[in-house]
Write a protein that holds these residues in place. Structure first.
Motif, short mmCIF file in Angstrom:
data_model
loop_
_atom_site.label_atom_id
_atom_site.label_comp_id
_atom_site.label_asym_id
_atom_site.label_seq_id
_atom_site.Cartn_x
_atom_site.Cartn_y
_atom_site.Cartn_z
N LEU A 141 0.83 -1.21 0.00
CA LEU A 141 0.00 0.00 0.00
C LEU A 141 0.86 1.26 0.00
CD1 LEU A 141 -2.84 -1.02 2.49
CD2 LEU A 141 -2.97 -0.89 0.00
N ASN A 142 1.99 1.23 0.68
CA ASN A 142 2.91 2.37 0.63
C ASN A 142 3.39 2.60 -0.80
OD1 ASN A 142 2.71 2.84 3.36
ND2 ASN A 142 4.70 1.97 3.89
N GLY A 143 3.68 1.48 -1.51
CA GLY A 143 4.12 1.59 -2.90
C GLY A 143 3.03 2.20 -3.78
N LEU A 144 1.79 1.77 -3.60
CA LEU A 144 0.68 2.34 -4.37
C LEU A 144 0.52 3.83 -4.04
CD1 LEU A 144 -2.33 -0.16 -4.34
CD2 LEU A 144 -0.78 0.36 -6.22
N PHE A 145 0.61 4.15 -2.77
CA PHE A 145 0.44 5.54 -2.34
C PHE A 145 1.49 6.44 -2.98
CE2 PHE A 145 2.40 8.44 0.88
CZ PHE A 145 1.50 9.49 0.74
N ARG A 146 2.75 6.00 -2.97
CA ARG A 146 3.82 6.83 -3.53
C ARG A 146 3.57 7.14 -5.01
NH1 ARG A 146 7.14 2.93 -0.50
NH2 ARG A 146 7.82 3.91 1.43
N LYS A 147 3.08 6.15 -5.74
CA LYS A 147 2.80 6.36 -7.16
C LYS A 147 1.49 7.13 -7.35
CE LYS A 147 6.50 4.28 -8.28
NZ LYS A 147 7.65 5.11 -8.71
N GLY A 148 0.50 6.81 -6.52
CA GLY A 148 -0.79 7.45 -6.67
C GLY A 148 -0.76 8.94 -6.43
N LYS A 149 0.01 9.38 -5.44
CA LYS A 149 0.01 10.81 -5.10
C LYS A 149 0.71 11.65 -6.17
CE LYS A 149 4.23 10.95 -2.27
NZ LYS A 149 4.81 11.36 -0.98
N THR A 150 1.50 10.99 -7.03
CA THR A 150 2.18 11.71 -8.12
C THR A 150 1.40 11.63 -9.43
OG1 THR A 150 3.49 9.75 -8.75
CG2 THR A 150 4.44 11.23 -7.10
N GLY A 151 0.24 10.96 -9.40
CA GLY A 151 -0.57 10.87 -10.61
C GLY A 151 -0.15 9.80 -11.59
N THR A 152 0.72 8.87 -11.15
CA THR A 152 1.21 7.84 -12.06
C THR A 152 0.09 6.95 -12.58
OG1 THR A 152 3.27 7.84 -10.76
CG2 THR A 152 2.99 6.07 -12.35
N PHE A 153 -0.94 6.74 -11.77
CA PHE A 153 -2.08 5.91 -12.19
C PHE A 153 -3.06 6.68 -13.06
CE2 PHE A 153 -0.60 3.62 -8.44
CZ PHE A 153 -0.76 2.30 -8.81
N GLY A 154 -2.87 7.98 -13.17
CA GLY A 154 -3.81 8.83 -13.88
C GLY A 154 -4.46 9.81 -12.92
N ASP A 155 -5.24 10.70 -13.46
CA ASP A 155 -5.85 11.74 -12.64
C ASP A 155 -7.16 11.23 -12.01
OD1 ASP A 155 -3.85 13.54 -13.32
OD2 ASP A 155 -4.90 14.13 -15.16
N ALA A 156 -7.36 11.60 -10.77
CA ALA A 156 -8.65 11.40 -10.09
C ALA A 156 -9.10 9.95 -10.05
CB ALA A 156 -9.72 12.26 -10.74
N VAL A 157 -8.17 9.02 -9.78
CA VAL A 157 -8.56 7.62 -9.56
C VAL A 157 -9.13 7.51 -8.14
CG1 VAL A 157 -7.81 5.22 -9.45
CG2 VAL A 157 -6.80 6.76 -11.14
N GLU A 158 -10.31 6.93 -8.01
CA GLU A 158 -10.94 6.72 -6.71
C GLU A 158 -10.56 5.33 -6.20
OE1 GLU A 158 -15.40 6.63 -4.65
OE2 GLU A 158 -15.15 7.01 -6.80
N TRP A 159 -9.92 5.29 -5.03
CA TRP A 159 -9.41 4.03 -4.49
C TRP A 159 -10.22 3.59 -3.27
CZ3 TRP A 159 -5.57 0.94 -6.39
CH2 TRP A 159 -4.73 1.48 -7.35
N SER A 160 -10.32 2.29 -3.09
CA SER A 160 -10.71 1.70 -1.81
C SER A 160 -9.84 0.46 -1.61
CB SER A 160 -12.20 1.35 -1.77
OG SER A 160 -12.53 0.40 -2.78
N VAL A 161 -9.89 -0.10 -0.40
CA VAL A 161 -8.91 -1.13 -0.03
C VAL A 161 -9.59 -2.34 0.61
CG1 VAL A 161 -6.80 -1.63 1.28
CG2 VAL A 161 -7.20 0.68 0.38
N ILE A 162 -9.21 -3.53 0.15
CA ILE A 162 -9.50 -4.78 0.88
C ILE A 162 -8.18 -5.18 1.51
CG2 ILE A 162 -10.29 -7.16 0.73
CD1 ILE A 162 -11.79 -6.39 -1.84
N ASP A 163 -8.08 -4.98 2.81
CA ASP A 163 -6.76 -5.03 3.44
C ASP A 163 -6.44 -6.33 4.19
OD1 ASP A 163 -8.79 -3.61 5.29
OD2 ASP A 163 -7.23 -4.25 6.67
#
Length: 364
Positions: A141-163
């Motif tokens: 999740l830290n890895g996803l967060f680091r990429k997500g906050k920089t927009g690597t996944f694209g703009d305005a992706v809505e995330w939820s988590v099954i943890d």
């Protein structure tokens, strides 16, 4: 391209080298992960450790057929889960499964590029570690967060988590059925005397002692399986894959087998309880190392199969994702669970705090 109304299910795991030549990069990525293995001077020590360990680990991958099958099985599980999801939850269809490995291809970077190209706007981070640990699910999740906050996944992706889902009834049923198949290999007259050794990847005691929930959650999985089996056999939870001289959670699987032999308990089923598919910990450690040691001590040993292509397990994955999507769409749950929001009491990793807040806002 994934239509706007579709759902991306991102399957998180550590991964493994699919071919022997990928071993060095896998190890370098693994030892460079401060969330998993905090090292002093990590940028210098990690490549050095990886180089030193590569020949030994390459030999192990050669011994299990030339690479890890974890990508093959994760893709298979994901494709079949997505097909079931289209039937179970048509309101959020079409569903597409993506694989995001922490240390081997496809890495999070590659997955992010693919998702951005597909135009993904709604994604579920679905850990493939049934039981939560900061060093496994937390690191992914830290890895996803680091990429997500920089927009690597694209703009305005809505995330939820099954943890975490270590007591999910479908998961428990799939594990229990595999144990029953292994028990059937023993003579019926002595079957109830067979010891079930549940083996999970160990953790350094430094991680356990800061309040990581993994040991508790693995224990809960074992208890649920034994309830399903109606406590038909004696059992223990043991731990494998210790690395280095520091203290790790024990007892270790190999030592437990030696101890059982000394006590005259000569029939054992080894049960991988924290893995969702075969990889080096099952195919090499359990099947080659520990089983060989057990037989040298006169133990008749069989291993419960890994979940791999189990239809019961794949249905469990689909049920988990379908319930999550339905409840999220209905507003019955938020992007993350209450438990995910709690940091370990001894946590000093600032990224964990930022990651939890980011996912709690749906990746905003």
């Amino acid at each position: 391209m994934l239509p706007r109304l579709g759902r991306a299910i991102v399957m998180l795991n550590m991964g493994g080298p699919s071919t022997v030549p990928e071993t060095h990069d896998f190890l370098k990525n693994l030892f460079s992960d401060g969330d998993l293995i905090p090292l002093p001077f990590q940028s210098f020590l990690a490549p050095w450790i990886a180089r030193r360990r590569t020949p030994q680990i390459e030999k192990q991958y050669e011994d299990i057929g030339g690479g890890s099958p974890i990508l093959k099985y994760t893709r298979l599980q994901g494709e079949r889960m997505a097909a079931l999801l289209d039937e179970l939850n048509p309101s959020t269809a079409p569903h597409k499964a993506y694989v995001a490995f922490r240390y081997a291809k496809p890495l999070t970077d590659e997955t992010a590029i693919e998702m951005k190209k597909d135009g993904v706007k709604r994604a579920v981070a679905f850990t493939q570690y049934p039981q939560y640990s900061c060093s496994t699910t937390g690191s992914s999740l830290n890895g996803l967060f680091r990429k997500g906050k920089t927009g690597t996944f694209g703009d305005a992706v809505e995330w939820s988590v099954i943890d975490r889902w270590g007591t999910n009834p479908g998961f428990i049923e799939a594990v229990s059925q595999n144990i029953e198949r292994a028990l059937a290999k023993f003579d019926e007259a002595s079957r109830s005397d067979v010891v079930l050794l549940f083996s999970a990847h160990s953790l350094p005691m430094s991680v356990v002692n800061r309040g990581d929930p993994y040991v508790l959650e693995v224990s809960a999985s074992v208890a649920a399986v034994m309830d399903r089996l109606k406590h038909s056999n004696p059992y223990r939870l043991v731990w494998q894959s210790q690395v280095g001289p520091s203290a790790w959670m024990g007892m270790q699987t190999g030592e437990a087998l030696k101890g059982l032999a000394r006590l005259g308990r000569k029939k054992v089923v080894l049960v991988p309880i924290a893995f969702t598919s075969d990889h080096i910990e099952t195919l090499y450690e359990l099947d080659l190392e520990y089983a060989k040691e057990a037989r040298e001590h006169g133990i008749e040993v069989h291993r419960a199969e890994s979940l791999n292509d189990s239809p019961v397990f794949i249905r469990a994955l689909a049920d988990l994702a379908a319930s999550h999507l339905r409840e999220y769409s209905a507003g019955d749950i938020g992007p993350t669970t209450v438990q995910l929001g709690l940091r370990c009491p001894g946590c000093t990793n600032a990224t964990c705090e930022q990651q939890k807040s980011w996912f709690a806002r749906g990746g905003r």
